[in-house]
Each structure stands twice: as C-alpha cells, then as structure tokens.
Scaffold this active site. Structure first.
Site, PDB file in Angstrom:
ATOM      1  N   CYS A 152       0.870  -1.289  -0.057  1.00 22.21           N
ATOM      2  CA  CYS A 152       0.050  -0.125   0.223  1.00 22.21           C
ATOM      3  C   CYS A 152       0.981   1.370  -0.124  1.00 22.21           C
ATOM      4  CB  CYS A 152      -0.823  -0.120   1.229  1.00 22.21           C
ATOM      5  SG  CYS A 152      -2.083  -1.326   1.134  1.00 22.21           S
TER       6      CYS A 152
HETATM    7  N1  LIG Z   1      -2.341  -6.130   1.794  1.00 17.60           N
HETATM    8  C1  LIG Z   1      -2.788  -4.963   2.511  1.00 17.60           C
HETATM    9  O1  LIG Z   1      -2.574  -4.664   3.772  1.00 17.60           O
HETATM   10  C2  LIG Z   1      -3.788  -4.178   1.802  1.00 17.60           C
HETATM   11  C3  LIG Z   1      -4.434  -3.042   2.452  1.00 17.60           C
HETATM   12  C4  LIG Z   1      -5.473  -2.328   2.001  1.00 17.60           C
HETATM   13  C5  LIG Z   1      -5.740  -2.401   0.558  1.00 17.60           C
HETATM   14  N2  LIG Z   1      -5.167  -3.317   0.041  1.00 17.60           N
HETATM   15  C6  LIG Z   1      -5.394  -3.291  -1.369  1.00 17.60           C
HETATM   16  O2  LIG Z   1      -6.197  -4.496  -1.824  1.00 17.60           O
HETATM   17  C7  LIG Z   1      -6.174  -5.050  -3.010  1.00 17.60           C
HETATM   18  C8  LIG Z   1      -5.586  -6.397  -3.084  1.00 17.60           C
HETATM   19  O3  LIG Z   1      -4.411  -6.524  -2.074  1.00 17.60           O
HETATM   20  P1  LIG Z   1      -3.796  -7.979  -1.481  1.00 17.60           P
HETATM   21  O4  LIG Z   1      -2.736  -7.444  -0.564  1.00 17.60           O
HETATM   22  O5  LIG Z   1      -5.307  -8.599  -1.001  1.00 17.60           O
HETATM   23  O6  LIG Z   1      -3.235  -8.803  -2.750  1.00 17.60           O
HETATM   24  P2  LIG Z   1      -2.985 -10.282  -2.840  1.00 17.60           P
HETATM   25  O7  LIG Z   1      -1.800 -10.411  -3.782  1.00 17.60           O
HETATM   26  O8  LIG Z   1      -2.480 -11.000  -1.289  1.00 17.60           O
HETATM   27  O9  LIG Z   1      -4.154 -11.025  -3.416  1.00 17.60           O
HETATM   28  C9  LIG Z   1      -4.845 -10.896  -4.601  1.00 17.60           C
HETATM   29  C10 LIG Z   1      -5.247 -12.235  -5.176  1.00 17.60           C
HETATM   30  O10 LIG Z   1      -6.110 -12.062  -6.143  1.00 17.60           O
HETATM   31  C11 LIG Z   1      -5.799 -13.105  -7.121  1.00 17.60           C
HETATM   32  N3  LIG Z   1      -6.143 -12.558  -8.465  1.00 17.60           N
HETATM   33  C12 LIG Z   1      -5.520 -11.853  -9.431  1.00 17.60           C
HETATM   34  N4  LIG Z   1      -6.118 -11.573 -10.268  1.00 17.60           N
HETATM   35  C13 LIG Z   1      -7.185 -12.261 -10.182  1.00 17.60           C
HETATM   36  C14 LIG Z   1      -8.368 -12.379 -11.217  1.00 17.60           C
HETATM   37  N5  LIG Z   1      -8.417 -11.767 -12.222  1.00 17.60           N
HETATM   38  N6  LIG Z   1      -9.397 -13.472 -10.596  1.00 17.60           N
HETATM   39  C15 LIG Z   1      -9.079 -14.109  -9.758  1.00 17.60           C
HETATM   40  N7  LIG Z   1      -8.269 -13.723  -8.896  1.00 17.60           N
HETATM   41  C16 LIG Z   1      -7.357 -12.957  -9.020  1.00 17.60           C
HETATM   42  C17 LIG Z   1      -4.428 -13.507  -6.753  1.00 17.60           C
HETATM   43  O11 LIG Z   1      -4.189 -14.869  -7.223  1.00 17.60           O
HETATM   44  C18 LIG Z   1      -4.344 -13.194  -5.313  1.00 17.60           C
HETATM   45  O12 LIG Z   1      -4.747 -14.456  -4.597  1.00 17.60           O
HETATM   46  C19 LIG Z   1      -4.837  -4.133  -3.663  1.00 17.60           C
HETATM   47  O13 LIG Z   1      -5.642  -3.119  -4.355  1.00 17.60           O
HETATM   48  C20 LIG Z   1      -4.224  -3.633  -2.369  1.00 17.60           C
HETATM   49  O14 LIG Z   1      -3.521  -2.158  -2.678  1.00 17.60           O
HETATM   50  C21 LIG Z   1      -4.190  -3.947   0.332  1.00 17.60           C
END
Ligand SMILES: NC(=O)c1ccc[n+]([C@@H]2O[C@H](COP(=O)([O-])OP(=O)(O)OC[C@H]3O[C@@H](n4cnc5c(N)ncnc54)[C@H](O)[C@@H]3O)[C@@H](O)[C@H]2O)c1
Length: 437
Positions: free
Chosen positions: A275
């Site tokens: 983030c």
């Molecule tokens: N990790 C954090 O602390 C956090 C906090 C706030 C916001 N975010 C935001 O949330 C979003 C997700 O982040 P995250 O950390 O959970 O990511 P992550 O990589 O942990 O998880 C994303 C998942 O999406 C899957 N994926 C990707 N494309 C796909 C598709 N087209 N169809 C189905 N599955 C698909 C991947 O295999 C993965 O398991 C991002 O935009 C991030 O900026 C993350």
C-alpha cells in the site's frame, strides 16, 4: 423475484470474493460469519486447494477460524469463473500494482470485470475494494460492466449496482480487524450506495457513506499519502539528526509528549508492503493526466526510496570504524518482512538492503522468525538461526518482530545497526556496539 437487498437481508444472497489474498480472505471469513454462503474465487489453484481443505495461508486468519466455516459449507473456493454467474454480491480484491514505469496497473481489475460481465445473469451488487485512482470505478469499471457479455448490454442500477469501498486491513493489528474498522462506501448512484450499505452493514460495525465512488477512492489515497508523506518527513529528520549528531528517537519521543498538534511517526529502512509505497503514486499519476504535479508525493517517494541506501551507508561506516570493508564482511539482516509481526515481504526495504550490500561484496544472510526462505531475483536465501548472530561482522535490524530477544541478540553480536529502535533499552550499556538510525 426477490430484490438483491431482500436476498441480502434474508441471507439468501450468494457472495463471491474475487481474489482471496490479504484483503479478500478476511472478507470471505467475515461474510461467512455473517451467514452468507461465500465463495473465494481466485486464479491460484494452490490457494483454492488450501482453502478447500480449510487451511489458511494468511497469518491474521487462523486455520482454527477458517476450517469450521469451510466444513459447515459456508465457505467454498474455486478457480472456475462460472461461480461469478451464481453470485448476488461480488467483491473485487485483486492486486493493483505499478508497472515498470511506476504507472498504475489496473489490468487485474479489468480481467475480473471481463469475467463478471460475461456471466451476469441476475441483478448483482459489485463492489471494488482494490485501491485505485479517483475516477476509475466510474470511468473504467462502470462502462465495462455496462457493456455486458454475449447477451447484450446491462443497465446500471437495474442489472447491477456498483460501489467502491477502500480496504483498510492492517496486517498484524491485534485490535482492529475487518468487522470493527469503519468502512467508507461510495456508490455510482444513491441506489447503488443503498444496496452496498445493506450488504456491508451485515458484517461491518460502522459504515461511512460518501457521495461518490471518486470520493471513496480519494479517501484511501489520502490516508496512504498522509502516511507516506509523514514517514518521508521523519526519515529526513533521521538523516538530519545524523548530520547534527543527535539521537532521532529521543527527539521524536520528546516531541510526542506534546498532548496536541503533534502525531509521532518513526523513521525506518524504507517503505514496504502493497500500500504505502504504491498507492500515492496512483494519485500522482492521475494528477499528471490533469497537468498537476503532486510535489509532496514525489518528494516523499524520493526520500523513502533512498532509505535503504542510507542504511547501507550506516553499515559501511560502522564496519569502516572497525577497519573492515563491506567486501568480504559477513552481514546478518535481522527481519525481512516489511513490518513487525507479519510474514509478508512484498516491497520490503530489507530486500533492497540485501541486494545493495551483496552488490558491494558483502556476504549477506538473513534471519526472520516468520520467513523460512527468501528469493531475491534468482538467488534463494536460506534462513540463518538467530543464535548464530555472533559469527557475523555486523547485524542489521531491519524489522523489529516482537518475539525476538534483542538483549540476547546484542550480547551475541559484534556490531549492530538498528534501523527500528529495537535496542533502545540497551544503548546505555552496549552503546559501543550499537549504531542506530
Ligand atoms: N495487503 C494489504 O495490507 C492491503 C491493505 C489495504 C488495501 N489493499 C489493496 O487491496 C488489493 C488486494 O491486495 P492484497 O494484498 O489482498 O493482494 P494479494 O496479492 O494478497 O491477493 C490478491 C489475490 O487476487 C488473485 N487474483 C489476481 N487476479 C485475479 C483475477 N483476475 N481473478 C481472480 N483472482 C485474481 C491472486 O491470485 C491473489 O490471490 C490491492 O489493491 C491492495 O492495494 C491491500
């Protein structure tokens, strides 16, 4: 036929969370706990197979919480996009990284939109939680969903309802989880907002509605830019204190005694995670398209990105004082997760520090209670036992996990460079071997 809101209220609505990662998996658990049959739809067969066995791969979600929900049939998982067609509520939590030129990469969201649009058969609530720039939901996601699939276009607020809600998950936080962190929600219309509110109020204690998806998108970017800029400021304060011969931590602690008008931020080896280092650049990119230069963001990014180099200078100077060059010195990096008490190494500044020291000829190893092995490029590092710290010319504390005994570590070590103030209580007695940021 029941409306989406009626299906939500009666818990007959099927929920599909797209992307079961750090954000998606906690949501899957919360919606299931609230009584919704929830499917985690993810591209990763590895994750789906683990979920189907009830096994968690995210530290904040214990298998003991997940397994009973899987066994009871409330949670299931699939790599088959056809599950999207059976959903009443779809929440998108896919990654939103930067591409090689540091521009937003929204392709994961658009891929998910493609899958959803091709299978939309009945009215659905679709909520985007992935971080993106202001305007994206309205300008890019809405038209793609409205275009529909083979059976023709779909009408917003009739065939689908669309909202944006920024995720605020804070991995490792033991007080605030998905359900008790207030949730900001913006819809493409008041009708869409109303449907989204009906859903989220089933599993979130406090909803904060805003007037549009653009506004909700901007809220997330303000929150993360606020952190990036303040961390940038305090990192520069650390660099200034080093030049002035002052103890940065003492200065910050003393300033924090002011009961109003000051909020402490702490310096460190650089920004990490999915983030803070990334999201502000989504905002500056968008502003660039409007011919505006977001100067605070650029400056904070410059300072924060330079911190690994600053830490390497501290290590090199400390070794130099002991008549040792970096080349050939054995250096142990203590903590490679991007922050305390978590296992996530994405964008971790420790990785940059390892690479920079390696390039200067250092023999670099790492230790971290949560990271059993580490790949940087083609190189795979095996974890070193922390008990072996004495065999290294220098130990660099890059992440201050709370289950590490820093007194023992300092006792064993020949030299410690502490970027997290983990050795504050030991500096009076072991000052001759501790250098701090
Ligand atoms: N990790 C954090 O602390 C956090 C906090 C706030 C916001 N975010 C935001 O949330 C979003 C997700 O982040 P995250 O950390 O959970 O990511 P992550 O990589 O942990 O998880 C994303 C998942 O999406 C899957 N994926 C990707 N494309 C796909 C598709 N087209 N169809 C189905 N599955 C698909 C991947 O295999 C993965 O398991 C991002 O935009 C991030 O900026 C993350």
């Amino acid at each position: 036929m029941m409306t989406v809101v009626e299906r939500i209220k009666s818990r007959e609505a099927n929920v599909v969370v797209v992307g079961a990662g750090y954000v998606g998996l906690p949501l899957v658990v919360e919606t299931a706990k609230a009584g919704f049959k929830t499917t985690a739809y993810d591209r990763s067969t590895e994750k789906v197979e683990l979920l189907l066995k009830g096994v968690s791969y995210i530290k904040d979600i214990p298998t003991a919480t997940l397994e009973p929900l899987v066994k009871s049939g409330l949670i299931s998982a699939s790599t088959n996009p056809d599950v999207l067609g059976e959903a009443d509520v779809i929440i998108i939590c896919v990654p939103t990284p930067l591409n090689k030129t540091k521009d937003p990469d929204n392709s994961f969201i658009m891929d998910a939109a493609e899958m959803i649009a091709a299978r939309m058969k009945r009215p659905q609530l679709i909520v985007l939680e992935s971080t993106t720039f202001p305007g994206f939901t309205r300008e890019a996601l809405l038209p793609r969903l409205a275009e529909g699939g083979k059976d023709g276009p779909k009408k917003p607020d009739e065939d689908f309802f669309l909202a944006f809600s920024p995720e605020r998950v804070d991995p490792g936080n033991v007080k605030y989880f998905t359900h008790n962190t207030p949730k900001v929600l913006g819809g493409i219309s008041s009708k869409s907002l109303e449907v989204a509110q009906a859903m989220y109020s089933c599993f979130i204690e406090k909803i904060v509605p805003v007037s549009s998806t653009d506004s909700a998108e901007m809220v997330k970017l303000l929150e993360n830019t606020f952190r990036a800029v303040n961390i940038g400021l305090v990192n520069e304060v650390a660099i200034m204190c080093a030049r002035l011969g002052l103890d940065t931590w003492e200065v910050i602690q003393a300033a924090a005694s002011k009961p109003f008008g000051f909020m402490p931020f702490y310096p460190g080896p650089g920004l990490g995670g999915h983030c803070i280092p990334i999201d502000p650049l989504y905002l500056s990119w968008k502003l660039k398209t409007l011919k505006y230069d977001a100067r605070f963001i650029t400056l904070a990014d410059n300072i924060n990105s330079s911190m690994p180099e600053h830490v390497v200078t501290l290590v090199s100077d400390a070794l130099n004082d002991r008549r040792k060059p970096v080349r050939g010195s054995k250096i142990l990096i203590c903590g490679v997760a991007y922050k305390r008490d978590i296992e996530d190494v994405r964008e971790s500044p420790a990785l940059d520090i390892i690479e920079l020291l390696h390039r200067r000829g250092g023999e670099v190893a790492y230790t971290d209670p949560y990271v059993p092995s580490l790949r940087i490029g083609d190189h795979v590092y095996k974890r070193t036992a922390i008990e072996d710290a004495g065999a290294f010319d220098c130990v660099v504390i890059t992440t201050d996990h709370s289950n590490v005994d820093y007194a023992k570590l300092v006792d064993r070590a020949q030299l410690v460079v502490d970027t997290r103030n983990a050795t504050r209580a030991l500096r009076a007695t072991h000052g001759n071997k501790i250098v701090s940021l």
